[in-house]
Design a protein around this motif. Sequence first.
Motif, PDB file in Angstrom:
ATOM      1  N   VAL A  93      25.323  11.648 -31.751  1.00  0.00           N
ATOM      2  CA  VAL A  93      26.340  10.925 -30.980  1.00  0.00           C
ATOM      3  C   VAL A  93      27.116   9.932 -31.831  1.00  0.00           C
ATOM      4  CG1 VAL A  93      25.088  11.195 -28.818  1.00  0.00           C
ATOM      5  CG2 VAL A  93      24.669   9.171 -30.235  1.00  0.00           C
ATOM      6  N   SER A  98      32.057  13.507 -31.803  1.00  0.00           N
ATOM      7  CA  SER A  98      31.225  13.623 -30.606  1.00  0.00           C
ATOM      8  C   SER A  98      31.881  12.784 -29.523  1.00  0.00           C
ATOM      9  CB  SER A  98      29.808  13.114 -30.893  1.00  0.00           C
ATOM     10  OG  SER A  98      29.007  13.201 -29.735  1.00  0.00           O
ATOM     11  N   HIS A 101      30.408  12.822 -23.471  1.00  0.00           N
ATOM     12  CA  HIS A 101      29.916  12.106 -22.297  1.00  0.00           C
ATOM     13  C   HIS A 101      29.908  10.596 -22.537  1.00  0.00           C
ATOM     14  CE1 HIS A 101      28.730  15.911 -20.506  1.00  0.00           C
ATOM     15  NE2 HIS A 101      28.160  16.241 -21.651  1.00  0.00           N
ATOM     16  N   HIS A 103      28.084   8.427 -23.624  1.00  0.00           N
ATOM     17  CA  HIS A 103      26.892   8.434 -24.468  1.00  0.00           C
ATOM     18  C   HIS A 103      27.327   7.854 -25.805  1.00  0.00           C
ATOM     19  CE1 HIS A 103      23.189  11.074 -25.702  1.00  0.00           C
ATOM     20  NE2 HIS A 103      23.087   9.823 -26.102  1.00  0.00           N
ATOM     21  N   CYS A 104      27.085   6.564 -25.996  1.00  0.00           N
ATOM     22  CA  CYS A 104      27.705   5.851 -27.112  1.00  0.00           C
ATOM     23  C   CYS A 104      26.896   5.957 -28.406  1.00  0.00           C
ATOM     24  CB  CYS A 104      27.891   4.382 -26.750  1.00  0.00           C
ATOM     25  SG  CYS A 104      26.327   3.466 -26.656  1.00  0.00           S
ATOM     26  N   THR A 264      33.289   8.224 -13.752  1.00  0.00           N
ATOM     27  CA  THR A 264      32.689   9.004 -14.831  1.00  0.00           C
ATOM     28  C   THR A 264      33.705   9.906 -15.515  1.00  0.00           C
ATOM     29  OG1 THR A 264      30.576   8.993 -13.677  1.00  0.00           O
ATOM     30  CG2 THR A 264      30.856  10.631 -15.393  1.00  0.00           C
ATOM     31  N   TYR A 292      30.467   1.872 -16.485  1.00  0.00           N
ATOM     32  CA  TYR A 292      31.367   2.228 -17.574  1.00  0.00           C
ATOM     33  C   TYR A 292      32.280   1.046 -17.917  1.00  0.00           C
ATOM     34  CZ  TYR A 292      34.988   5.198 -19.923  1.00  0.00           C
ATOM     35  OH  TYR A 292      35.885   5.769 -20.793  1.00  0.00           O
ATOM     36  N   ASP A 318      26.189  -1.396 -17.548  1.00  0.00           N
ATOM     37  CA  ASP A 318      25.443  -0.426 -18.352  1.00  0.00           C
ATOM     38  C   ASP A 318      25.757  -0.662 -19.815  1.00  0.00           C
ATOM     39  OD1 ASP A 318      23.532   1.452 -17.994  1.00  0.00           O
ATOM     40  OD2 ASP A 318      24.856   3.055 -17.338  1.00  0.00           O
ATOM     41  N   HIS A 320      24.241   0.795 -22.425  1.00  0.00           N
ATOM     42  CA  HIS A 320      24.136   1.975 -23.285  1.00  0.00           C
ATOM     43  C   HIS A 320      25.335   2.902 -23.117  1.00  0.00           C
ATOM     44  CE1 HIS A 320      21.399   3.519 -19.844  1.00  0.00           C
ATOM     45  NE2 HIS A 320      22.549   4.131 -19.711  1.00  0.00           N
ATOM     46  N   LYS A 321      26.400   2.395 -22.514  1.00  0.00           N
ATOM     47  CA  LYS A 321      27.656   3.124 -22.469  1.00  0.00           C
ATOM     48  C   LYS A 321      28.674   2.500 -23.411  1.00  0.00           C
ATOM     49  CE  LYS A 321      27.443   5.415 -17.975  1.00  0.00           C
ATOM     50  NZ  LYS A 321      26.011   5.245 -17.708  1.00  0.00           N
ATOM     51  N   ILE A 327      19.763   3.997 -25.667  1.00  0.00           N
ATOM     52  CA  ILE A 327      19.269   4.241 -24.309  1.00  0.00           C
ATOM     53  C   ILE A 327      17.795   3.825 -24.233  1.00  0.00           C
ATOM     54  CG2 ILE A 327      18.722   6.085 -22.659  1.00  0.00           C
ATOM     55  CD1 ILE A 327      21.124   7.625 -23.837  1.00  0.00           C
ATOM     56  N   SER A 328      17.359   3.155 -23.187  1.00  0.00           N
ATOM     57  CA  SER A 328      18.120   2.781 -22.017  1.00  0.00           C
ATOM     58  C   SER A 328      18.327   1.281 -21.974  1.00  0.00           C
ATOM     59  CB  SER A 328      17.400   3.244 -20.750  1.00  0.00           C
ATOM     60  OG  SER A 328      16.117   2.635 -20.666  1.00  0.00           O
TER      61      SER A 328
END
Length: 503
Positions: A93, A98, A101, A103-104, A264, A292, A318, A320-321, A327-328
Amino acid sequence: MITTTNKSAAAAFDSFFLQHGEESGEHFRNHVELVIDALAEVFQDIDRPLEGKDIHDIQQELQTVMDFSEEPQSLHEVLQEIKGPVIKNSLHVSHEKSMAHLHCPPVLPGILAELIIGSLNQSMDSWDQSPAATYVEEGLTRYFSALIGFSERGEGVFTSGGTQSNYMGMLLARDAFCLSEWNHVVQRDGLPESFKKMRVLCSEEAHFSVKKSVSQLGLGEQAVVPVPVNENHQMDAEEVKRTVEQLEQEGLLPYAVVSTCGTTDFGSIDPLESLADFCEEKGLWLHVDAAYGAGLLLSEEHGDKLAGINRADSVTLDFHKWLYQPISCGMFVVKDRKHLRLLSHHADYLNPLEDEEEGIVNLVNKSIQTTRRFDALKVLMTLKVLGTRLLGRMVDRTMEVARFAAEELGAREAFYVENPSPELSAVVFQYQPDGSGDVNDLNRKIQQRLFHKGEAVIAKTSVRGETYLKFTILNPRTTEEDVWAVINEIENTAKQIVGGTPH
């Protein structure tokens, strides 16, 4: 009686645990260096986000890893064994291409904090298990509560992410309504007789966890009323008002509205101020899902897009975005800490009432979890090592690149962009060639072929029943040149598929 035999038996385990003493420290250092060497060896050779192997190849390679012996292996041997099948076959990621999603890429302070978290192995449920960690978490929840704009009454707790935070928002909204409407304590007495009339409103593009949470809370999926979105994929405030009036005319009981701050797919932000006005007027609980969009809390250029979030009753964040945490790592925040009382349950061995009376802080009183990780340390170290200004610039940079992506796609004849002016960093589009072929099948194959080639990882989604493609730009190291190259790859792949060129 302690014997030499007992001591010898215990000593046999020494090399597998952290313990006091210089020898243990050196042993730990050597093991960490082995892991670093293995990761560095993989990362220095990564030139694309994915190896590009198919599912059967990966499964076959993993079969050798999933063989367990009664005798121990050295860490070096295990790392060599998993390096190819597990580490190399993972989605990388942190690669600039990449962009699929939410998904940072994790920043180094967060990754290194994970090592400390695992080493200390604190459990955040009671103060006597996490004496320093308790106050680190409390300090960070106060910090983010203030960033949101809540008063000193605001309070929060770290969670596993957006789904858990949304669940907590729906739980508190339900129980607060039952308490105020009927003086009914759900925690003690179960659901009230009229629970089948209770309704929650959210955007038709809200996260699935809203409906899932309400369902799990015993109200059923029919209790969630989806509200149409406008052309910008934002929940229509006028439709919310109309829907509430209609529900009330039907004898139903709307009690909460969920506003999404960063959907999303599109990253759309619902109209927070107008929804807050209406919720205050009607006495409805307003929950803002900013899983987000929470990255904008640190943005210098786009922070005004969160105007009105301070008027929410509860907020999902969040990290982990868009705060670049492993994560998490999430957070749930309420405007008034009194509502967290609806979660409290006293256990004699863990958080007896006497502790509370003595001012001892047991964070289990604020959480639906018992055992919980010290994830706050990741955020603490990241904020301190990077500073809030640099983190905000990272967020702003990803939005700049997303705007470029939308403009570049819009300038090419074969592409249609669903959100040409992205509100955050997500861009949804479809490849639409001339001809009468199956566009849905073509776009699905484009995404799949890119994934299996490993050159670029993008997402696919559904818009009005059709298959679309999506960029989610979360990596501040992703450049306009990277996006341009991926768009070219999409075009070339599409032409190969249309022309019948084999994979």
